[in-house]
Design a protein around this motif. Structure first.
Motif, PDB file in Angstrom:
ATOM      1  N   UNK A   1     -11.537 -23.161  -6.159  1.00 42.98           N
ATOM      2  CA  UNK A   1     -12.501 -22.087  -5.948  1.00 42.98           C
ATOM      3  C   UNK A   1     -13.212 -21.864  -7.278  1.00 42.98           C
ATOM      4  N   UNK A   2     -14.474 -21.393  -7.229  1.00 45.07           N
ATOM      5  CA  UNK A   2     -15.280 -21.371  -8.446  1.00 45.07           C
ATOM      6  C   UNK A   2     -15.958 -20.025  -8.721  1.00 45.07           C
ATOM      7  N   UNK A   3     -16.208 -19.783 -10.018  1.00 43.89           N
ATOM      8  CA  UNK A   3     -17.144 -18.750 -10.472  1.00 43.89           C
ATOM      9  C   UNK A   3     -18.120 -19.466 -11.404  1.00 43.89           C
ATOM     10  N   UNK A   4     -19.389 -19.515 -11.028  1.00 45.51           N
ATOM     11  CA  UNK A   4     -20.399 -20.213 -11.826  1.00 45.51           C
ATOM     12  C   UNK A   4     -21.082 -19.255 -12.788  1.00 45.51           C
ATOM     13  N   UNK A   5     -21.062 -19.625 -14.065  1.00 44.28           N
ATOM     14  CA  UNK A   5     -21.827 -18.898 -15.071  1.00 44.28           C
ATOM     15  C   UNK A   5     -23.193 -19.550 -15.246  1.00 44.28           C
ATOM     16  N   UNK A   6     -23.261 -20.825 -14.884  1.00 50.08           N
ATOM     17  CA  UNK A   6     -24.518 -21.579 -14.899  1.00 50.08           C
ATOM     18  C   UNK A   6     -24.703 -22.170 -13.513  1.00 50.08           C
ATOM     19  N   UNK A   7     -25.636 -21.610 -12.738  1.00 45.99           N
ATOM     20  CA  UNK A   7     -25.842 -22.079 -11.362  1.00 45.99           C
ATOM     21  C   UNK A   7     -26.229 -23.552 -11.305  1.00 45.99           C
ATOM     22  N   UNK A   8     -26.783 -24.073 -12.399  1.00 48.44           N
ATOM     23  CA  UNK A   8     -27.169 -25.472 -12.433  1.00 48.44           C
ATOM     24  C   UNK A   8     -25.978 -26.415 -12.398  1.00 48.44           C
ATOM     25  N   UNK A   9     -24.783 -25.884 -12.656  1.00 48.78           N
ATOM     26  CA  UNK A   9     -23.581 -26.718 -12.632  1.00 48.78           C
ATOM     27  C   UNK A   9     -23.036 -26.917 -11.220  1.00 48.78           C
ATOM     28  N   UNK A  10     -23.583 -26.164 -10.271  1.00 51.45           N
ATOM     29  CA  UNK A  10     -23.141 -26.267  -8.881  1.00 51.45           C
ATOM     30  C   UNK A  10     -23.839 -27.446  -8.214  1.00 51.45           C
ATOM     31  N   UNK A  11     -23.323 -28.650  -8.488  1.00 52.84           N
ATOM     32  CA  UNK A  11     -23.920 -29.875  -7.965  1.00 52.84           C
ATOM     33  C   UNK A  11     -22.962 -30.565  -7.002  1.00 52.84           C
ATOM     34  N   UNK A  12     -23.376 -31.718  -6.480  1.00 50.83           N
ATOM     35  CA  UNK A  12     -22.554 -32.462  -5.530  1.00 50.83           C
ATOM     36  C   UNK A  12     -21.305 -33.048  -6.177  1.00 50.83           C
ATOM     37  N   UNK A  13     -21.294 -33.133  -7.493  1.00 50.11           N
ATOM     38  CA  UNK A  13     -20.137 -33.716  -8.196  1.00 50.11           C
ATOM     39  C   UNK A  13     -19.197 -32.653  -8.770  1.00 50.11           C
ATOM     40  N   UNK A  14     -19.452 -31.409  -8.433  1.00 46.92           N
ATOM     41  CA  UNK A  14     -18.663 -30.331  -9.046  1.00 46.92           C
ATOM     42  C   UNK A  14     -17.174 -30.438  -8.711  1.00 46.92           C
ATOM     43  N   UNK A  15     -16.851 -30.871  -7.492  1.00 39.92           N
ATOM     44  CA  UNK A  15     -15.438 -30.942  -7.089  1.00 39.92           C
ATOM     45  C   UNK A  15     -14.653 -31.941  -7.930  1.00 39.92           C
ATOM     46  N   UNK A  16     -15.220 -33.144  -8.120  1.00 40.54           N
ATOM     47  CA  UNK A  16     -14.517 -34.157  -8.898  1.00 40.54           C
ATOM     48  C   UNK A  16     -14.393 -33.732 -10.356  1.00 40.54           C
ATOM     49  N   UNK A  17     -15.441 -33.102 -10.883  1.00 41.29           N
ATOM     50  CA  UNK A  17     -15.404 -32.628 -12.267  1.00 41.29           C
ATOM     51  C   UNK A  17     -14.367 -31.519 -12.430  1.00 41.29           C
ATOM     52  N   UNK A  18     -14.369 -30.586 -11.497  1.00 41.26           N
ATOM     53  CA  UNK A  18     -13.423 -29.471 -11.556  1.00 41.26           C
ATOM     54  C   UNK A  18     -11.991 -29.960 -11.373  1.00 41.26           C
ATOM     55  N   UNK A  19     -11.785 -30.943 -10.511  1.00 39.21           N
ATOM     56  CA  UNK A  19     -10.445 -31.474 -10.259  1.00 39.21           C
ATOM     57  C   UNK A  19      -9.826 -32.026 -11.544  1.00 39.21           C
ATOM     58  N   UNK A  20     -10.606 -32.793 -12.298  1.00 34.73           N
ATOM     59  CA  UNK A  20     -10.118 -33.344 -13.563  1.00 34.73           C
ATOM     60  C   UNK A  20      -9.767 -32.228 -14.546  1.00 34.73           C
ATOM     61  N   UNK A  21     -10.629 -31.217 -14.601  1.00 28.82           N
ATOM     62  CA  UNK A  21     -10.388 -30.095 -15.516  1.00 28.82           C
ATOM     63  C   UNK A  21      -9.123 -29.338 -15.123  1.00 28.82           C
ATOM     64  N   UNK A  22      -8.912 -29.174 -13.821  1.00 28.74           N
ATOM     65  CA  UNK A  22      -7.721 -28.460 -13.344  1.00 28.74           C
ATOM     66  C   UNK A  22      -6.450 -29.265 -13.605  1.00 28.74           C
ATOM     67  N   UNK A  23      -6.527 -30.584 -13.476  1.00 27.00           N
ATOM     68  CA  UNK A  23      -5.372 -31.430 -13.782  1.00 27.00           C
ATOM     69  C   UNK A  23      -4.969 -31.277 -15.249  1.00 27.00           C
ATOM     70  N   UNK A  24      -5.966 -31.316 -16.125  1.00 31.23           N
ATOM     71  CA  UNK A  24      -5.695 -31.170 -17.555  1.00 31.23           C
ATOM     72  C   UNK A  24      -5.103 -29.796 -17.855  1.00 31.23           C
ATOM     73  N   UNK A  25      -5.679 -28.770 -17.223  1.00 29.05           N
ATOM     74  CA  UNK A  25      -5.202 -27.411 -17.448  1.00 29.05           C
ATOM     75  C   UNK A  25      -3.766 -27.250 -16.940  1.00 29.05           C
ATOM     76  N   UNK A  26      -3.483 -27.804 -15.770  1.00 27.75           N
ATOM     77  CA  UNK A  26      -2.141 -27.688 -15.183  1.00 27.75           C
ATOM     78  C   UNK A  26      -1.098 -28.380 -16.054  1.00 27.75           C
ATOM     79  N   UNK A  27      -1.450 -29.531 -16.606  1.00 32.00           N
ATOM     80  CA  UNK A  27      -0.519 -30.252 -17.480  1.00 32.00           C
ATOM     81  C   UNK A  27      -0.223 -29.457 -18.746  1.00 32.00           C
TER      82      UNK A  27
END
Length: 205
Positions: free
Chosen positions: A138-164
């Motif tokens: 789930x997301x909160x966008x501070x920059x609406x331009x970041x809400x693209x078709x690739x946001x899920x894959x980008x966010x998934x990688x970030x969440x994996x790193x954060x979880x580790x």
């Protein structure tokens, strides 16, 4: 930017605060059934005296490769602008399953026949697997331009790193895994020791 935005985001994501759910030791039921079956068969046969030896106990313990606990963690990851790492594009909340355990091949055993003590030393607990549930993002966008078709894959990688990173810093999950490992080892070894010689006690450190 992080100092101003993070408190508000953490409030917005209050329902995603870190929650640890009780873990389950894997393999205990299997091990109990494996140990119990021969005893049922042997019940109708003449009993042979058991001898408590290190190799025998090692074979009992090594029925499983890993003693593992699984916890569920809810977290929040920051996703920054690729061109400006100081700028946060959005926050992503996520749910992850975190597994931790020990390598049973590294368990050491000592037997003091005079004191009648079986001493078992466990290796250090470590994380074995971190799985982020991509459907939970789930997301909160501070920059609406970041809400693209690739946001899920980008966010998934970030969440994996954060979880580790976050899981490594959480003493709870490692302590939980160690407690489960101790319980598993005790469930494997103590019944055999008590059957062989009830005067012996098992100590796990």
């Amino acid at each position: 930017m992080k100092t101003k935005e993070k408190p508000a985001v953490q409030t917005w994501f209050a329902r995603h605060k870190a929650v640890w759910i009780s873990a389950i030791v894997i393999c205990v039921i299997t091990v109990v059934s494996v140990i119990a079956a021969p005893r049922i068969i042997a019940a109708s046969q003449p009993q042979q005296p058991e001898v408590i030896t290190v190799p025998t106990l090692q074979r009992i313990i090594n029925l499983s490769d890993l003693s593992t606990s699984t916890s569920v963690y809810n977290g929040i990851a920051e996703v920054t602008d690729e061109d400006d790492p100081e700028k946060i594009d959005y926050y992503a909340s996520y749910k992850a399953k975190v597994k931790a355990g020990i390598d049973l091949n590294e368990v050491t055993i000592e037997i003091d026949d005079e004191a009648k003590i079986v001493s078992i030393t466990l290796p250090q607990v470590h994380l074995t697997e971190v799985n982020v549930d991509i459907t939970s993002l789930d997301y909160i966008f501070l920059d609406d331009g970041a809400n693209t078709s690739t946001v899920s894959s980008q966010a998934y990688k970030a969440c994996e790193e954060d979880a580790n990173v976050e899981s490594q810093q959480q003493g709870q999950i490692l302590e939980l895994a160690r407690q489960n490992a101790e319980n598993t080892i005790n469930a494997l070894v103590e019944p055999f020791v008590q059957q062989a010689d009830a005067a012996y006690i098992v100590k796990i450190a």
